[in-house]
Design an enzyme around this catalytic site. Structure first.
Site, PDB file in Angstrom:
ATOM      1  CB  CYS A  16      -0.917  -0.045   1.117  1.00  0.00           C
ATOM      2  SG  CYS A  16      -1.853   1.712   1.473  1.00  0.00           S
ATOM      3  CG  HIS A  63      -4.078   3.614   4.036  1.00  0.00           C
ATOM      4  ND1 HIS A  63      -3.069   3.102   4.836  1.00  0.00           N
ATOM      5  CD2 HIS A  63      -4.304   4.815   4.920  1.00  0.00           C
ATOM      6  CE1 HIS A  63      -2.687   3.605   5.857  1.00  0.00           C
ATOM      7  NE2 HIS A  63      -3.221   4.704   5.990  1.00  0.00           N
ATOM      8  CG  HIS A 116      -6.850   7.668   0.598  1.00  0.00           C
ATOM      9  ND1 HIS A 116      -7.464   6.388   0.501  1.00  0.00           N
ATOM     10  CD2 HIS A 116      -7.055   8.315  -0.426  1.00  0.00           C
ATOM     11  CE1 HIS A 116      -7.848   6.283  -0.827  1.00  0.00           C
ATOM     12  NE2 HIS A 116      -7.574   7.318  -1.403  1.00  0.00           N
ATOM     13  CD  GLN A 140      -8.314  11.869  -4.507  1.00  0.00           C
ATOM     14  OE1 GLN A 140      -7.685  12.148  -5.653  1.00  0.00           O
ATOM     15  NE2 GLN A 140      -9.047  10.878  -4.801  1.00  0.00           N
TER      16      GLN A 140
END
Length: 359
Positions: A69, A185, A187, A189
């Site tokens: 990852c 994972h 996350h 943006q």
């Protein structure tokens, strides 16, 4: 919060947001080529909307195994996008950006005919990692960690707003393979657009017309009505209310709205940021309990543009999911995709009741 700025091997910026003082000195040892973004934007003469062309993104990372990852901390023999061995919250420039500060070229038109204007896709795209725990999720974060994420969003909103040519800053999170996520994972943006997005532009037009007629903000009146009736309210704090919008489009659809009109995340004061963490975690945990599984969703921050109509903006977070049953998706069919007329299989009141019961 402690903020540390470093550089990755190809020159991209990486920023660590730590809850305790930490020295960040790890070096990115990878042999990386320079980022070569070739984004272009074209103005559709039929809709008046900008469309981005980013063909270089075809080679971006796609569903790597967990031990490879790129968003996990680096380990011996397995360097990642984050050189450190652990982190709290980290933000870095996207290696495969839809918009980039480094795009070259000048405005023009398709085929030189002047009918379809074109311009370089100048902007900035960043990745926000909420935790170093690969198997975690936003819903499992502590209120303190959510506050760190909010502070990071505020920092990057200010940072991207200062980037030449950026007109709107859009933090968001996509979760779940059904949504199209290619990196599992936890996350999100942040996009710095070189234009005001179509959705925001339309919302500002509606807000302006409503203010001209009533002297008030339409979202403020909707918020007041929702708090008064309570029929669609999911969770409420001192400074935020979460409710299903009265004309919800999606099978799961929630707005989180601050009680005070502010244009963007940096304008939130400390108490509002702390209260958001509590209310949002309540909403997310209800969402995951709805079908007894992690809900795939998009969580999208609606912020005022950087330079225009800021007085018409009212910050809010919109969360929605395409999962209409534990094993059924809502696909955008002919009416939604062809004419942008949504048809929901559940009423907003039913959605709200299900989310309240899930708590």
């Amino acid at each position: 919060m402690n903020r540390t700025v470093r550089r990755l091997a190809d020159g991209r910026e990486i920023i660590y947001f730590d809850e305790e003082p930490r020295e960040r000195t790890a070096v990115d040892t990878r042999d990386l080529p320079q980022v070569a973004a070739a984004s272009e934007i074209r103005l559709d003469p039929l809709s008046g909307e900008w469309v981005a062309m980013a063909a270089h993104r075809q080679t971006r990372t796609y569903k790597p195994p967990a031990d490879l990852c790129p968003l996990c901390p680096s380990r011996p023999g397995k360097p990642s996008e984050i050189p450190e061995s652990e982190y709290d919250v980290v933000v870095f420039e996207n290696r495969f950006p839809s918009f980039s500060q480094h795009v070259t070229g000048e405005p023009g038109s398709v085929d030189g005919l002047g009918l379809v204007p074109t311009a370089p896709g100048r902007g900035r795209c960043e990745v926000v990692c909420f935790t170093s725990d690969h198997n975690g999720s936003f819903a499992k974060l502590s209120p303190g960690r959510v506050r760190t994420v909010v502070d990071a969003w505020a920092d990057r909103t200010e940072g991207l707003s200062a980037v030449d040519g950026v007109e709107q800053v859009f933090p968001f999170e996509n979760r779940g393979e059904e949504i199209g996520v290619t990196l599992s994972h936890p996350h999100g943006q942040i996009y710095g657009y070189p234009f005001v997005t179509p959705k925001t532009r339309r919302a500002l037009e509606v807000a302006r017309a409503y203010h001209d007629q009533h002297g008030k903000h339409v979202l403020g009146d909707v918020l007041e009505a929702e708090r008064k009736t309570g029929a669609r309210v999911i969770a409420e704090g001192e400074h935020w209310t979460a409710f299903v919008p009265p004309a919800a489009r999606w099978p799961v659809h929630v707005l989180l709205v601050p009680h005070r009109q502010v244009p963007d995340i940096p304008a939130l004061h400390d108490d509002e940021r702390d209260d958001f963490a509590q209310v949002y975690l309540d909403v997310l945990r209800r969402c995951d309990a709805l079908y007894d599984r992690q809900l795939p969703y998009i969580a999208a921050w609606n912020q005022a543009p950087v330079r225009v109509d800021r007085e018409l903006g009212w910050l809010h977070l919109e969360l929605f999911s395409i999962l209409r049953a534990p094993d059924k998706l809502k696909y955008l069919a002919g009416s939604e995709s062809g004419m942008a007329v949504w048809i929901n299989d559940a009423t907003p009141e039913q959605i709200a009741e299900r989310l309240r019961a899930a708590g």
